[in-house]
Design a protein around this motif. Structure first.
Motif, PDB file in Angstrom:
ATOM      1  N   TYR A  52      -0.950   0.832  -9.549  1.00 12.97           N
ATOM      2  CA  TYR A  52      -0.229   1.888  -9.336  1.00 12.97           C
ATOM      3  C   TYR A  52      -0.008   2.787 -10.214  1.00 12.97           C
ATOM      4  N   TYR A  53      -0.232   4.119 -10.490  1.00 13.23           N
ATOM      5  CA  TYR A  53       0.318   4.856 -11.423  1.00 13.23           C
ATOM      6  C   TYR A  53       1.147   6.040 -10.905  1.00 13.23           C
ATOM      7  N   CYS A  54       2.356   6.490 -11.772  1.00  9.84           N
ATOM      8  CA  CYS A  54       3.056   7.512 -11.442  1.00  9.84           C
ATOM      9  C   CYS A  54       2.584   8.514 -12.398  1.00  9.84           C
ATOM     10  N   TRP A  97       1.400  10.693 -17.240  1.00  5.83           N
ATOM     11  CA  TRP A  97       1.295   9.428 -16.417  1.00  5.83           C
ATOM     12  C   TRP A  97       2.080   8.609 -16.824  1.00  5.83           C
ATOM     13  N   GLY A  98       2.487   7.549 -16.180  1.00  2.77           N
ATOM     14  CA  GLY A  98       3.009   6.197 -16.531  1.00  2.77           C
ATOM     15  C   GLY A  98       2.096   5.281 -16.963  1.00  2.77           C
ATOM     16  N   GLN A  99       2.368   4.198 -17.133  1.00  2.42           N
ATOM     17  CA  GLN A  99       1.552   3.041 -17.807  1.00  2.42           C
ATOM     18  C   GLN A  99       0.946   2.218 -16.647  1.00  2.42           C
ATOM     19  N   GLY A 100       1.546   2.247 -15.601  1.00  2.00           N
ATOM     20  CA  GLY A 100       0.999   1.651 -14.169  1.00  2.00           C
ATOM     21  C   GLY A 100       1.807   0.275 -14.237  1.00  2.00           C
ATOM     22  N   THR A 101       1.777  -0.109 -12.729  1.00  2.00           N
ATOM     23  CA  THR A 101       2.345  -1.294 -12.240  1.00  2.00           C
ATOM     24  C   THR A 101       1.498  -1.956 -11.490  1.00  2.00           C
ATOM     25  N   GLN A 102       1.220  -3.379 -11.510  1.00  2.00           N
ATOM     26  CA  GLN A 102       0.362  -4.295 -10.530  1.00  2.00           C
ATOM     27  C   GLN A 102       0.868  -4.343  -9.103  1.00  2.00           C
ATOM     28  N   VAL A 103       0.307  -4.168  -8.139  1.00  2.00           N
ATOM     29  CA  VAL A 103       0.256  -4.489  -6.785  1.00  2.00           C
ATOM     30  C   VAL A 103      -0.701  -5.519  -6.456  1.00  2.00           C
ATOM     31  N   THR A 104      -0.351  -6.542  -6.063  1.00  2.00           N
ATOM     32  CA  THR A 104      -1.520  -7.472  -5.317  1.00  2.00           C
ATOM     33  C   THR A 104      -1.176  -7.967  -4.122  1.00  2.00           C
ATOM     34  N   VAL A 112       8.213   5.670 -16.486  1.00  2.00           N
ATOM     35  CA  VAL A 112       8.123   4.223 -16.475  1.00  2.00           C
ATOM     36  C   VAL A 112       8.271   3.534 -14.854  1.00  2.00           C
ATOM     37  N   GLU A 113       7.223   3.017 -14.599  1.00  2.00           N
ATOM     38  CA  GLU A 113       7.072   2.355 -13.167  1.00  2.00           C
ATOM     39  C   GLU A 113       7.591   1.059 -13.130  1.00  2.00           C
ATOM     40  N   THR A 114       8.249   0.702 -12.008  1.00  2.00           N
ATOM     41  CA  THR A 114       8.686  -0.720 -11.925  1.00  2.00           C
ATOM     42  C   THR A 114       8.537  -1.092 -10.149  1.00  2.00           C
ATOM     43  N   GLY A 115       8.660  -2.471  -9.930  1.00  2.00           N
ATOM     44  CA  GLY A 115       8.502  -2.643  -8.751  1.00  2.00           C
ATOM     45  C   GLY A 115       7.126  -3.596  -8.134  1.00  2.00           C
ATOM     46  N   GLY A 116       6.132  -3.277  -9.189  1.00  2.00           N
ATOM     47  CA  GLY A 116       4.877  -4.304  -8.855  1.00  2.00           C
ATOM     48  C   GLY A 116       5.075  -5.636  -8.574  1.00  2.00           C
ATOM     49  N   ASP A 117       4.332  -6.300  -7.721  1.00  2.00           N
ATOM     50  CA  ASP A 117       4.501  -7.661  -7.580  1.00  2.00           C
ATOM     51  C   ASP A 117       3.372  -8.269  -6.678  1.00  2.00           C
ATOM     52  N   LEU A 118       3.383  -9.423  -6.559  1.00  2.00           N
ATOM     53  CA  LEU A 118       2.424 -10.245  -5.552  1.00  2.00           C
ATOM     54  C   LEU A 118       3.177 -10.099  -4.296  1.00  2.00           C
ATOM     55  N   VAL A 119       2.369  -9.929  -3.305  1.00  2.00           N
ATOM     56  CA  VAL A 119       2.998  -9.991  -1.899  1.00  2.00           C
ATOM     57  C   VAL A 119       1.875 -10.401  -0.707  1.00  2.00           C
TER      58      VAL A 119
END
Length: 122
Positions: free
Chosen positions: A93-95, A112-119, A5-12
């Motif tokens: 981003y995938y783990c 593989w994880g499900q992915g987290t979006q980084v923008t 489980v990935e966490t931390g993706g965000d708009l930056v």
């Protein structure tokens, strides 16, 4: 089974920082390599960084000196500290992890994880 489980993706904004985390849970005896990959729209998934259980790291040239991968073996967790972010870092981003599920089996399974979006955008 094993779950990542990935966490931390965000708009930056460009030049900003983010820290991604990926926690592995389930039937885990040990984890060998863990890593981060990313996939931008219309592009193939690519390696970002990997780290072995002993701490040896490997980075894509595009992120060297900006990203740092680390792991906490006790928590079965891998991190990706991303600094000086650029618009071209925008992706999902995938783990990824190579997991040994039992003490009496030497087989490693890849997850593989499900992915987290980084923008990265202003």
């Amino acid at each position: 089974q094993v779950r990542l489980v990935e966490t931390g993706g965000d708009l930056v904004q460009p030049g900003g920082s983010l820290r991604l985390s990926c926690a592995a849970s389930g039937s885990i005896f040990s984890i060998n390599a863990m890593g981060w990959y990313r996939q931008a729209p219309g592009k193939q998934r690519e390696l970002v960084a990997t780290i072995t259980s002993g701490g040896t790291t490997n980075y894509a040239d595009s992120v060297k000196d900006r990203f740092t991968i680390s792991r906490d073996n006790a928590k079965n967790t891998v991190y990706l500290q991303m600094n000086s972010l650029k618009p071209e870092d925008t992706a999902v981003y995938y783990c990824n992890a190579d997991v040994r599920r039992a003490w009496n089996s030497g087989t490693y399974y890849n997850y593989w994880g499900q992915g987290t979006q980084v923008t990265v955008s202003s």
